[in-house]
Design a protein around this motif. Sequence first.
Motif, mmCIF file in Angstrom:
data_model
loop_
_atom_site.group_PDB
_atom_site.id
_atom_site.type_symbol
_atom_site.label_atom_id
_atom_site.label_comp_id
_atom_site.label_asym_id
_atom_site.label_seq_id
_atom_site.Cartn_x
_atom_site.Cartn_y
_atom_site.Cartn_z
ATOM 1 N N TYR A 168 -0.807 3.797 -2.468
ATOM 2 C CA TYR A 168 -1.002 4.616 -4.466
ATOM 3 C C TYR A 168 -1.645 4.960 -4.092
ATOM 4 O O TYR A 168 -2.347 6.533 -5.131
ATOM 5 C CB TYR A 168 -0.800 3.824 -5.908
ATOM 6 C CG TYR A 168 -0.792 3.530 -6.596
ATOM 7 C CD1 TYR A 168 0.111 4.650 -7.186
ATOM 8 C CD2 TYR A 168 -1.804 3.723 -7.380
ATOM 9 C CE1 TYR A 168 -0.115 5.080 -8.583
ATOM 10 C CE2 TYR A 168 -1.982 4.107 -8.705
ATOM 11 C CZ TYR A 168 -0.777 4.492 -9.075
ATOM 12 O OH TYR A 168 -1.201 5.282 -10.759
ATOM 13 N N GLU A 169 -3.220 4.955 -3.528
ATOM 14 C CA GLU A 169 -4.424 5.468 -3.606
ATOM 15 C C GLU A 169 -4.808 6.693 -3.273
ATOM 16 O O GLU A 169 -4.405 7.627 -3.763
ATOM 17 C CB GLU A 169 -5.544 4.752 -3.903
ATOM 18 C CG GLU A 169 -5.566 3.763 -4.360
ATOM 19 C CD GLU A 169 -6.550 2.083 -3.957
ATOM 20 O OE1 GLU A 169 -7.494 2.621 -2.816
ATOM 21 O OE2 GLU A 169 -7.379 1.726 -5.102
ATOM 22 N N LYS A 170 -4.057 6.711 -2.211
ATOM 23 C CA LYS A 170 -3.404 8.237 -1.283
ATOM 24 C C LYS A 170 -2.585 9.025 -1.852
ATOM 25 O O LYS A 170 -3.173 9.972 -2.157
ATOM 26 C CB LYS A 170 -3.221 7.525 -0.123
ATOM 27 C CG LYS A 170 -4.458 6.611 0.985
ATOM 28 C CD LYS A 170 -3.248 6.426 2.311
ATOM 29 C CE LYS A 170 -4.398 5.571 3.643
ATOM 30 N NZ LYS A 170 -4.006 5.380 4.541
ATOM 31 N N ILE A 171 -1.680 8.562 -2.654
ATOM 32 C CA ILE A 171 -1.105 9.529 -2.593
ATOM 33 C C ILE A 171 -1.431 10.214 -4.318
ATOM 34 O O ILE A 171 -1.727 11.321 -4.610
ATOM 35 C CB ILE A 171 0.841 9.054 -3.114
ATOM 36 C CG1 ILE A 171 1.102 8.266 -1.576
ATOM 37 C CG2 ILE A 171 1.478 9.789 -4.052
ATOM 38 C CD1 ILE A 171 2.405 7.951 -2.000
ATOM 39 N N GLU A 172 -1.958 9.368 -4.959
ATOM 40 C CA GLU A 172 -2.642 9.957 -6.586
ATOM 41 C C GLU A 172 -3.835 11.071 -5.797
ATOM 42 O O GLU A 172 -4.057 11.787 -6.270
ATOM 43 C CB GLU A 172 -3.267 8.751 -7.014
ATOM 44 C CG GLU A 172 -3.758 9.028 -8.761
ATOM 45 C CD GLU A 172 -4.406 8.123 -8.893
ATOM 46 O OE1 GLU A 172 -4.806 7.530 -10.116
ATOM 47 O OE2 GLU A 172 -4.513 6.651 -8.422
ATOM 48 N N GLU A 173 -4.630 10.948 -4.633
ATOM 49 C CA GLU A 173 -5.189 11.819 -3.989
ATOM 50 C C GLU A 173 -4.724 12.612 -3.742
ATOM 51 O O GLU A 173 -5.252 13.798 -4.143
ATOM 52 C CB GLU A 173 -6.708 11.124 -2.914
ATOM 53 C CG GLU A 173 -7.392 10.078 -3.627
ATOM 54 C CD GLU A 173 -8.383 9.456 -2.405
ATOM 55 O OE1 GLU A 173 -7.832 10.010 -1.059
ATOM 56 O OE2 GLU A 173 -8.810 8.994 -2.623
ATOM 57 N N TYR A 223 -2.744 19.587 -6.811
ATOM 58 C CA TYR A 223 -2.550 19.816 -8.387
ATOM 59 C C TYR A 223 -3.802 21.506 -8.499
ATOM 60 O O TYR A 223 -3.265 21.834 -9.170
ATOM 61 C CB TYR A 223 -3.582 18.488 -9.284
ATOM 62 C CG TYR A 223 -2.584 19.420 -11.452
ATOM 63 C CD1 TYR A 223 -2.202 19.606 -11.496
ATOM 64 C CD2 TYR A 223 -3.763 19.673 -12.070
ATOM 65 C CE1 TYR A 223 -2.294 20.401 -13.272
ATOM 66 C CE2 TYR A 223 -4.722 19.479 -13.317
ATOM 67 C CZ TYR A 223 -3.113 19.812 -13.346
ATOM 68 O OH TYR A 223 -3.449 20.249 -15.123
ATOM 69 N N SER A 224 -4.786 21.425 -7.925
ATOM 70 C CA SER A 224 -6.391 21.788 -8.170
ATOM 71 C C SER A 224 -6.062 23.294 -7.076
ATOM 72 O O SER A 224 -5.519 24.083 -7.581
ATOM 73 C CB SER A 224 -7.525 20.897 -7.195
ATOM 74 O OG SER A 224 -6.882 20.751 -5.912
#
Length: 346
Positions: free
Chosen positions: A245-250, A256-257
Motif C-alpha cells: 500500500y505504501e509503495k503504491i501510494e508513493e 500526480y506530480s
Amino acid sequence: PPLACFSDFTEMMRALGYPRLISMENFHTPNFMLVSEVLFWLVKRYEPQTDIPPDVETEQDRVFFIKAVAQFMATKAHVKLNTKKLYQADGYAVKELLKITSVLYGAMNTKGVERADLSEEDSSKFKFDLGSKIADLKAVRQLASEITSKGATLYDLLGKEVELREARTESIARPLEINEAEKMMKVAIDCVLEEVQKTKDMLNNVALDEANLEAKIEKRKLELERSQKRLQTLQSVRPAFMDEYEKIEEQLQKQYSIYLEKFRNLTYMEQLLDDHRRTEQEMFEETANMLRLMQSRLKEEEQHLLKSGNNDDSDVEIQEDERSDSEVEDRQIVKHRTAPETLLQG
C-alpha cells in the motif's frame, strides 16, 4: 345617567388630581381609551404597586383589563363593578367609575385634605399600604375554603347519623366476650407477622439482587479488560498488505506530480495559441481596413479626374482621358498586384 352623577364624577376626579379635563361630551359616544385610562389611574392611585397590564389594543386585552380591574376592586376595596357597563365605555360607565372615585374621595376627606389645594404633585400622599395584609388575606381565604369543605363533610356525616346511631347502640349494648376479642387480637397479630415476614423476604431479595448485580458488574469489567487488550494487540500488529500500500501510494504521488506538470504546460500552450490567433486576426483586420481605404481613395480620384476633364477642350479631354484611362489602368494593375501580395503577407 343623570347630570348630577356626571358632575360629581368630574368634581371628584378634579379633586383627586386627575391631570386631564373630563367633559360630558367625552361620553356621548363609546370612548374605551378614556375609560381604560381613568380606571388604570384610579387603580394606581388606590395601590401603586399593582401589576395590572395597561394594554387595550385588542378585544381580548380589553376584556382581560376590565376583568382584572373589577377583581382588584372587589378584593381590595370591596367595590362591586358592572363589567358590562364598563366595557360599553359610554355614559353608563360613569356610574361604575363613580363608585371607585367616591371611595378615594371619602378617604381623602377623612384625612382632612382640602379639595382646592390638591394638585398633581401632592397625589403621592394618598397611598394605601395594603401589602402587609396580603398574607393575612391569603390565610383567611385558605381558612374559609377549609371551613366550607369541613362543613360539607360534616353535613354528609350528620345525614348518616340515623343509621350509625343504631349500629353504635347495638355494639355498645352487646356484652364484650373475651374469647372473641382474643381471636381478633390473634388475627391482627398474625397479619402483622405476615407483613413483617414479607418485608424480610423483600430485604433478602434485595440482597440477592445486589449480589447478582455486583457479579454482573465484575463480569462486564473482565470483558472490558479483555476487549482493551485485544484492541491494543490489533493496533500493534502491522497488516501484511501495508508495504504494498505504501509503495503504491508513493507511485501515485509521483504520477500526480507528473500530471500536474503536464496540465500546467498544456494550459500554457493553449494560452499561447490563443494569443497567436488573436494577433493574426488583428493583423488581418488591419490589412482589410487598409484595402478599403485605398479603394475609397481611388474612387475619389477617378471622380475628381472625370469632373476636371469635362471643363477642358475635346483634344485635351481625349488626351486626358487617354492619360487618365492609362493611369486608371496602371493603378488598377498596381492595385490588383498589391492586394494579393498584402494578403499573402498577412
